[in-house]
Motif scaffolding. Structure first.
Motif, PDB file in Angstrom:
ATOM      1  N   LEU A 158      -0.428   6.525  -6.607  1.00  0.00           N
ATOM      2  CA  LEU A 158      -0.639   7.886  -6.142  1.00  0.00           C
ATOM      3  C   LEU A 158       0.728   8.512  -5.915  1.00  0.00           C
ATOM      4  O   LEU A 158       1.533   8.007  -5.127  1.00  0.00           O
ATOM      5  CB  LEU A 158      -1.444   7.886  -4.836  1.00  0.00           C
ATOM      6  N   VAL A 159       1.015   9.593  -6.625  1.00  0.00           N
ATOM      7  CA  VAL A 159       2.345  10.215  -6.539  1.00  0.00           C
ATOM      8  C   VAL A 159       2.223  11.672  -6.118  1.00  0.00           C
ATOM      9  O   VAL A 159       1.229  12.352  -6.407  1.00  0.00           O
ATOM     10  CB  VAL A 159       3.086  10.126  -7.885  1.00  0.00           C
ATOM     11  N   THR A 160       3.251  12.161  -5.450  1.00  0.00           N
ATOM     12  CA  THR A 160       3.289  13.559  -5.018  1.00  0.00           C
ATOM     13  C   THR A 160       3.610  14.452  -6.203  1.00  0.00           C
ATOM     14  O   THR A 160       4.614  14.242  -6.901  1.00  0.00           O
ATOM     15  CB  THR A 160       4.339  13.763  -3.918  1.00  0.00           C
ATOM     16  N   VAL A 161       2.761  15.429  -6.443  1.00  0.00           N
ATOM     17  CA  VAL A 161       2.956  16.361  -7.550  1.00  0.00           C
ATOM     18  C   VAL A 161       3.787  17.547  -7.094  1.00  0.00           C
ATOM     19  O   VAL A 161       4.743  17.960  -7.740  1.00  0.00           O
ATOM     20  CB  VAL A 161       1.607  16.835  -8.116  1.00  0.00           C
TER      21      VAL A 161
ATOM     22  N   SER B   8       4.627  20.045  -3.148  1.00  0.00           N
ATOM     23  CA  SER B   8       4.394  20.212  -1.709  1.00  0.00           C
ATOM     24  C   SER B   8       4.110  21.678  -1.394  1.00  0.00           C
ATOM     25  O   SER B   8       4.649  22.583  -2.041  1.00  0.00           O
ATOM     26  CB  SER B   8       5.614  19.736  -0.911  1.00  0.00           C
ATOM     27  N   THR B   9       3.251  21.889  -0.409  1.00  0.00           N
ATOM     28  CA  THR B   9       2.935  23.230   0.060  1.00  0.00           C
ATOM     29  C   THR B   9       3.138  23.276   1.571  1.00  0.00           C
ATOM     30  O   THR B   9       3.466  22.265   2.191  1.00  0.00           O
ATOM     31  CB  THR B   9       1.479  23.601  -0.276  1.00  0.00           C
ATOM     32  N   SER B  10       2.929  24.432   2.138  1.00  0.00           N
ATOM     33  CA  SER B  10       3.058  24.561   3.588  1.00  0.00           C
ATOM     34  C   SER B  10       1.993  23.756   4.322  1.00  0.00           C
ATOM     35  O   SER B  10       2.143  23.424   5.498  1.00  0.00           O
ATOM     36  CB  SER B  10       2.951  26.039   3.989  1.00  0.00           C
ATOM     37  N   ASP B  11       0.923  23.413   3.610  1.00  0.00           N
ATOM     38  CA  ASP B  11      -0.163  22.624   4.209  1.00  0.00           C
ATOM     39  C   ASP B  11       0.006  21.129   3.984  1.00  0.00           C
ATOM     40  O   ASP B  11      -0.795  20.333   4.461  1.00  0.00           O
ATOM     41  CB  ASP B  11      -1.510  23.068   3.625  1.00  0.00           C
ATOM     42  N   GLY B  12       1.052  20.745   3.258  1.00  0.00           N
ATOM     43  CA  GLY B  12       1.284  19.325   2.998  1.00  0.00           C
ATOM     44  C   GLY B  12       1.498  19.052   1.525  1.00  0.00           C
ATOM     45  O   GLY B  12       1.583  19.978   0.708  1.00  0.00           O
ATOM     46  N   ALA B  13       1.596  17.786   1.200  1.00  0.00           N
ATOM     47  CA  ALA B  13       1.855  17.380  -0.179  1.00  0.00           C
ATOM     48  C   ALA B  13       0.555  17.264  -0.969  1.00  0.00           C
ATOM     49  O   ALA B  13      -0.486  16.892  -0.431  1.00  0.00           O
ATOM     50  CB  ALA B  13       2.595  16.051  -0.207  1.00  0.00           C
ATOM     51  N   VAL B  14       0.628  17.607  -2.241  1.00  0.00           N
ATOM     52  CA  VAL B  14      -0.506  17.453  -3.151  1.00  0.00           C
ATOM     53  C   VAL B  14      -0.193  16.260  -4.058  1.00  0.00           C
ATOM     54  O   VAL B  14       0.843  16.218  -4.714  1.00  0.00           O
ATOM     55  CB  VAL B  14      -0.719  18.720  -3.999  1.00  0.00           C
ATOM     56  N   ALA B  15      -1.080  15.296  -4.070  1.00  0.00           N
ATOM     57  CA  ALA B  15      -0.836  14.068  -4.826  1.00  0.00           C
ATOM     58  C   ALA B  15      -1.963  13.814  -5.820  1.00  0.00           C
ATOM     59  O   ALA B  15      -3.085  14.290  -5.648  1.00  0.00           O
ATOM     60  CB  ALA B  15      -0.711  12.882  -3.879  1.00  0.00           C
ATOM     61  N   GLU B  16      -1.634  13.072  -6.873  1.00  0.00           N
ATOM     62  CA  GLU B  16      -2.636  12.671  -7.844  1.00  0.00           C
ATOM     63  C   GLU B  16      -2.249  11.310  -8.406  1.00  0.00           C
ATOM     64  O   GLU B  16      -1.099  10.870  -8.269  1.00  0.00           O
ATOM     65  CB  GLU B  16      -2.763  13.688  -8.967  1.00  0.00           C
ATOM     66  N   VAL B  17      -3.211  10.658  -9.037  1.00  0.00           N
ATOM     67  CA  VAL B  17      -2.949   9.348  -9.620  1.00  0.00           C
ATOM     68  C   VAL B  17      -2.065   9.519 -10.850  1.00  0.00           C
ATOM     69  O   VAL B  17      -2.356  10.320 -11.738  1.00  0.00           O
ATOM     70  CB  VAL B  17      -4.260   8.634 -10.001  1.00  0.00           C
TER      71      VAL B  17
ATOM     72  N   VAL C  75       0.847  -1.198   0.000  1.00  0.00           N
ATOM     73  CA  VAL C  75       0.000   0.000   0.000  1.00  0.00           C
ATOM     74  C   VAL C  75       0.883   1.249   0.000  1.00  0.00           C
ATOM     75  O   VAL C  75       0.627   2.215  -0.736  1.00  0.00           O
ATOM     76  CB  VAL C  75      -0.960  -0.006   1.213  1.00  0.00           C
ATOM     77  N   HIS C  76       1.937   1.234   0.805  1.00  0.00           N
ATOM     78  CA  HIS C  76       2.879   2.352   0.799  1.00  0.00           C
ATOM     79  C   HIS C  76       3.573   2.467  -0.554  1.00  0.00           C
ATOM     80  O   HIS C  76       3.801   3.573  -1.058  1.00  0.00           O
ATOM     81  CB  HIS C  76       3.917   2.179   1.902  1.00  0.00           C
ATOM     82  N   MET C  77       3.932   1.332  -1.144  1.00  0.00           N
ATOM     83  CA  MET C  77       4.592   1.344  -2.446  1.00  0.00           C
ATOM     84  C   MET C  77       3.731   2.026  -3.496  1.00  0.00           C
ATOM     85  O   MET C  77       4.240   2.734  -4.377  1.00  0.00           O
ATOM     86  CB  MET C  77       4.911  -0.097  -2.870  1.00  0.00           C
ATOM     87  N   LEU C  78       2.419   1.840  -3.412  1.00  0.00           N
ATOM     88  CA  LEU C  78       1.495   2.455  -4.361  1.00  0.00           C
ATOM     89  C   LEU C  78       1.130   3.888  -3.995  1.00  0.00           C
ATOM     90  O   LEU C  78       0.464   4.577  -4.767  1.00  0.00           O
ATOM     91  CB  LEU C  78       0.222   1.619  -4.476  1.00  0.00           C
ATOM     92  N   GLY C  79       1.563   4.334  -2.802  1.00  0.00           N
ATOM     93  CA  GLY C  79       1.338   5.722  -2.408  1.00  0.00           C
ATOM     94  C   GLY C  79       0.105   5.987  -1.581  1.00  0.00           C
ATOM     95  O   GLY C  79      -0.275   7.154  -1.375  1.00  0.00           O
ATOM     96  N   TYR C  80      -0.526   4.931  -1.050  1.00  0.00           N
ATOM     97  CA  TYR C  80      -1.793   5.112  -0.339  1.00  0.00           C
ATOM     98  C   TYR C  80      -1.660   4.961   1.175  1.00  0.00           C
ATOM     99  O   TYR C  80      -2.634   4.633   1.859  1.00  0.00           O
ATOM    100  CB  TYR C  80      -2.833   4.122  -0.872  1.00  0.00           C
ATOM    101  N   GLY C  81      -0.483   5.230   1.710  1.00  0.00           N
ATOM    102  CA  GLY C  81      -0.270   5.096   3.143  1.00  0.00           C
ATOM    103  C   GLY C  81      -1.155   6.013   3.972  1.00  0.00           C
ATOM    104  O   GLY C  81      -1.704   5.594   5.009  1.00  0.00           O
TER     105      GLY C  81
ATOM    106  N   ASP D  65       9.193   3.449 -19.388  1.00  0.00           N
ATOM    107  CA  ASP D  65       8.538   4.760 -19.451  1.00  0.00           C
ATOM    108  C   ASP D  65       9.047   5.666 -18.326  1.00  0.00           C
ATOM    109  O   ASP D  65       9.433   5.190 -17.264  1.00  0.00           O
ATOM    110  CB  ASP D  65       7.019   4.616 -19.317  1.00  0.00           C
ATOM    111  N   GLU D  66       9.031   6.955 -18.570  1.00  0.00           N
ATOM    112  CA  GLU D  66       9.425   7.921 -17.551  1.00  0.00           C
ATOM    113  C   GLU D  66       8.249   8.210 -16.628  1.00  0.00           C
ATOM    114  O   GLU D  66       7.107   8.320 -17.082  1.00  0.00           O
ATOM    115  CB  GLU D  66       9.917   9.222 -18.191  1.00  0.00           C
ATOM    116  N   ASP D  67       8.554   8.343 -15.341  1.00  0.00           N
ATOM    117  CA  ASP D  67       7.503   8.630 -14.365  1.00  0.00           C
ATOM    118  C   ASP D  67       7.037  10.064 -14.534  1.00  0.00           C
ATOM    119  O   ASP D  67       7.822  10.954 -14.859  1.00  0.00           O
ATOM    120  CB  ASP D  67       8.056   8.426 -12.949  1.00  0.00           C
ATOM    121  N   ASP D  68       5.762  10.286 -14.326  1.00  0.00           N
ATOM    122  CA  ASP D  68       5.239  11.650 -14.409  1.00  0.00           C
ATOM    123  C   ASP D  68       4.959  12.218 -13.023  1.00  0.00           C
ATOM    124  O   ASP D  68       4.324  13.238 -12.881  1.00  0.00           O
ATOM    125  CB  ASP D  68       3.979  11.701 -15.261  1.00  0.00           C
ATOM    126  N   GLY D  69       5.458  11.506 -11.993  1.00  0.00           N
ATOM    127  CA  GLY D  69       5.246  11.968 -10.623  1.00  0.00           C
ATOM    128  C   GLY D  69       6.444  12.711 -10.092  1.00  0.00           C
ATOM    129  O   GLY D  69       7.498  12.741 -10.683  1.00  0.00           O
TER     130      GLY D  69
END
Length: 226
Positions: A196-199, A201-210, A138-144, A222-226
């Protein structure tokens, strides 16, 4: 790196060709021992995730240790080429720098995918449990964070793993020790799962998207887009 990816791509294509020949000849792949089909095995072998022993035996019915899980996760994430100096220091009391899995365990621990017990030990030779494997993947996929919000370990991680298809084809209780076949099926399920990858980070935390790239895509070069 290019050479490594190219070799994996060639191996993957060869595996697909072999499977195509078998099916064209009328040989339909049968399930190995339950959780893995022959096609899944070919995929995992093409990516160097599943390897046999010195005699080529896959030993799918054998248990998987915590150290062995760290290796296959590192290979899946393409983090298996990181090396550490011999005097790197102690991460866990029972994982010295000359341990065969030290680099995998150190790397994944630094990324937050692995953790030891409060006593400072990792217990690398213990059989990994269903719940432990689910947490790592689950952590590996980014859903911790999602898993923690759903109750944490083990319930939240098992719920998240089920939601994202990690546990598809597996029937086990949280504390059950996993076989190589069960572990590889869970890894296989992750190859095409959404990441789910981190796009940013802000002062309020990380912003992530699929991500648009799965682990299969990354292993294919392929190159990662995260």
């Amino acid at each position: 790196m290019y050479s490594k990816l190219r070799n994996k791509g060639i191996a993957f294509i060869a595996a697909i060709c072999c499977l195509t020949v078998f099916m064209a000849a009328g040989f339909v792949p049968a399930a190995a021992a339950g959780e893995l089909s022959d096609a899944m095995i070919l995929d995992l072998q093409a990516f160097d995730i599943l390897q046999g022993d010195e005699n080529g035996n896959l030993n799918l019915d054998q248990p998987v240790t915590r150290a062995e899980l760290s290796k296959v996760v590192a290979v899946t994430m393409q983090m298996d080429g990181i090396s550490y100096p011999e005097n790197y220091g102690i991460i866990y009391e029972d994982v010295p720098s000359d341990h065969w899995a030290f680099s995998y365990i150190a790397t994944l621990s630094g990324m937050g995918l692995l953790n030891g017990n409060p006593d400072g030990y990792f217990y690398p030779d213990d059989t990994v449990t269903y719940a432990e494997a689910a947490k790592v993947l689950v952590h590996m996929l980014g859903y911790g964070i999602e898993a923690e919000e759903m109750g944490g370990y083990p319930t939240g991680y098992l719920t998240s793993a089920n939601r994202h298809g990690v546990t598809r084809g597996i029937s086990a209780d949280p504390d059950d020790g996993l076989t190589r076949e069960q572990t590889m099926r869970m890894i296989y399920n992750c190859l095409d799962a959404d990441r789910l990858v981190t796009v940013y980070s802000t002062s309020d935390g990380a912003v992530a998207e699929v991500s648009s790239k799965t682990y299969r895509d990354l292993l294919m070069g392929d190159e990662d887009d995260g």
